[in-house]
Write an enzyme that holds these catalytic residues in place. Sequence first.
Site, mmCIF file in Angstrom:
data_model
loop_
_atom_site.group_PDB
_atom_site.id
_atom_site.type_symbol
_atom_site.label_atom_id
_atom_site.label_comp_id
_atom_site.label_asym_id
_atom_site.label_seq_id
_atom_site.Cartn_x
_atom_site.Cartn_y
_atom_site.Cartn_z
ATOM 1 N N CYS A 541 91.839 23.693 21.645
ATOM 2 C CA CYS A 541 91.655 22.298 21.239
ATOM 3 C C CYS A 541 92.960 21.517 21.371
ATOM 4 O O CYS A 541 93.011 20.333 21.043
ATOM 5 C CB CYS A 541 91.131 22.213 19.809
ATOM 6 N N GLU A 583 89.613 19.273 25.467
ATOM 7 C CA GLU A 583 89.811 20.702 25.211
ATOM 8 C C GLU A 583 89.940 21.393 26.567
ATOM 9 O O GLU A 583 89.594 20.838 27.599
ATOM 10 C CB GLU A 583 88.649 21.262 24.391
#
Length: 591
Positions: A541, A583
């Site tokens: 992330c 991401e």
Amino acid sequence: MSDTRARLHSDSAVADHSLHRPDKKPRLDSAIPLSDAEVPPSDLQPPNPVDSHEPSSTVPTPPAKKNTRKRKAQKHVLPEPYSSEDVVSRDALALLGSAVVEDALSARTEWDAPFEHKEEIEFVVSCLSSTGESLSLAPSPRRPWVVVTPLALPGETIRVRVYRHSRLHSYADLLEVITPNPEWRDMSRVKCKYFARCGGCQYQMLSYDTQLDLKRNVVVKAYQNFSDLPSSAVPEILTTIPSPLQYGYRTKITPHFDAPPKKAQKAHREESANASQPEWLNIGFNQIGTRQVLDIEECPIATPTLNEALRPLRADIIKNIYSYKKGVSLLLRDSLEIPRSSSQSSSSQPADAVASPQEASASTPTATPEHQPVSAEKHNCITNHKHTVRERVGDKIFEYTAGSFFQNNNSVLEPLTSYVRDAIFPTPFPSSSTRPTHLVDAYCGSGLFALTLAPSFTRVAGIELSADSIRSAKHNAVLNGFAPEQCTFLAGDAADIFATVQDFPREQTALIIDPPRKGTDERFVEQLLRFGCETVVYVSCNVHTQARDVGMILRKSEAMGGRTYALETLRGFDLFPQTAHVESVAVLRLV
């Protein structure tokens, strides 16, 4: 790392680490003026904001002398490594070029901004940073310097007000877009009336294809700036995988509000109760660049279930606002209704579950969600962080505690998990490799990757430091019908994270790591290398810490001798459309 970058990022910061967090930035004075053709429809225009220089009723304006001292102390503070400000700083250095940076360092002028505080200037935007903010070069005759501004696009002429200086760059508020970029900016795309004031979204005025291209470039720059790998070690960055939903996708939101200020509490005691919303009360999200709350009645990127639940929650807060002694951060999570037959039946009808009006009037299906069509599954909103949330990913069901971590865009989870599976089992599968039969899911959480990929493996082991997450993962394995001998979940020791899977055959084992934003650390990487499984899939992330970690894995692997890890593929996934966030999934194999 080049000598210039090393000099810029090795200098000591001031001792007061509390100053690493920047001062609150003034909000926009007004909605950004555009030409008539660029102004959004009236129902999408934000209401006129309050003057940015009016003192807050809850945050008193500090004396001017203290502000001056704080600015002087802060001007020599370097950003926290891998933070958003660090990312912006590196993008600014790249825009200036190494020769300009070297000259500034030699002359010791890297902190001497060529602008006054609150000075208003016009710029032409050069490019976007990886955070979604625009970068503009100072016009001649000012010396080379970069100005960082939100919501502006490359090629646009803008008017800004400078409010804070940093090393070789300054931050400014966008006051006006004088000349828009007609190829990129289309305000008719904007679906939120709070856009340009709320700090949540940056890209609503862009086409979705443009957003995906920008996010691919974020991955490219992350590996250029943070991996310390030669370009030959990084494969071509693949196109960003889109989210099936671009609005109405977010399954978790956390609006917040402040407690009544003392003056308002006193006035309330002296007056009769009033059920209307006080002027000082804002329930929502932070304004751009500030910690001041913007009142928000709905969020277009949140699911319909959450928006429908937010209305009665807001009404209840307004009604009872004077009973709050502290500010509150709310939690709203979109959940499938949990059937009474579930092993967690005590959570099937929690008191905090708020159903949408349509769902509240619908008849309850006789079949359980495991056996009914996805379209017939009922949703409600969970607002208690201790209660259970239920989600479906493909044909798998997951239950987890509302306050724990789970990805916030359910629509993209099936494409994401399918991509990870296909990366482990490419088609055609290389004849020189052994097909994996064992899977280790480090940072497994409640079992998302372990359980969605389990049908492809003989044995799966999930490892977590959190005992609560392990309990959820074990429950989800049972919920989805996996035998204990196929799927095991164990709490790992950070000092020896792979101790529980030492019997796994390395040449037939794949490893998935999905760490928090801070990434892994050197100790984990060294354990990973000693474990030596054939394939590693790193889901991140924070692509910047991922780039750092992948670079560390490749360098340490080469130093150990023998077979070494190579970065095979790299691409972004868009879990948060309309924002600058991306991401990233990196696939590494032993060669």
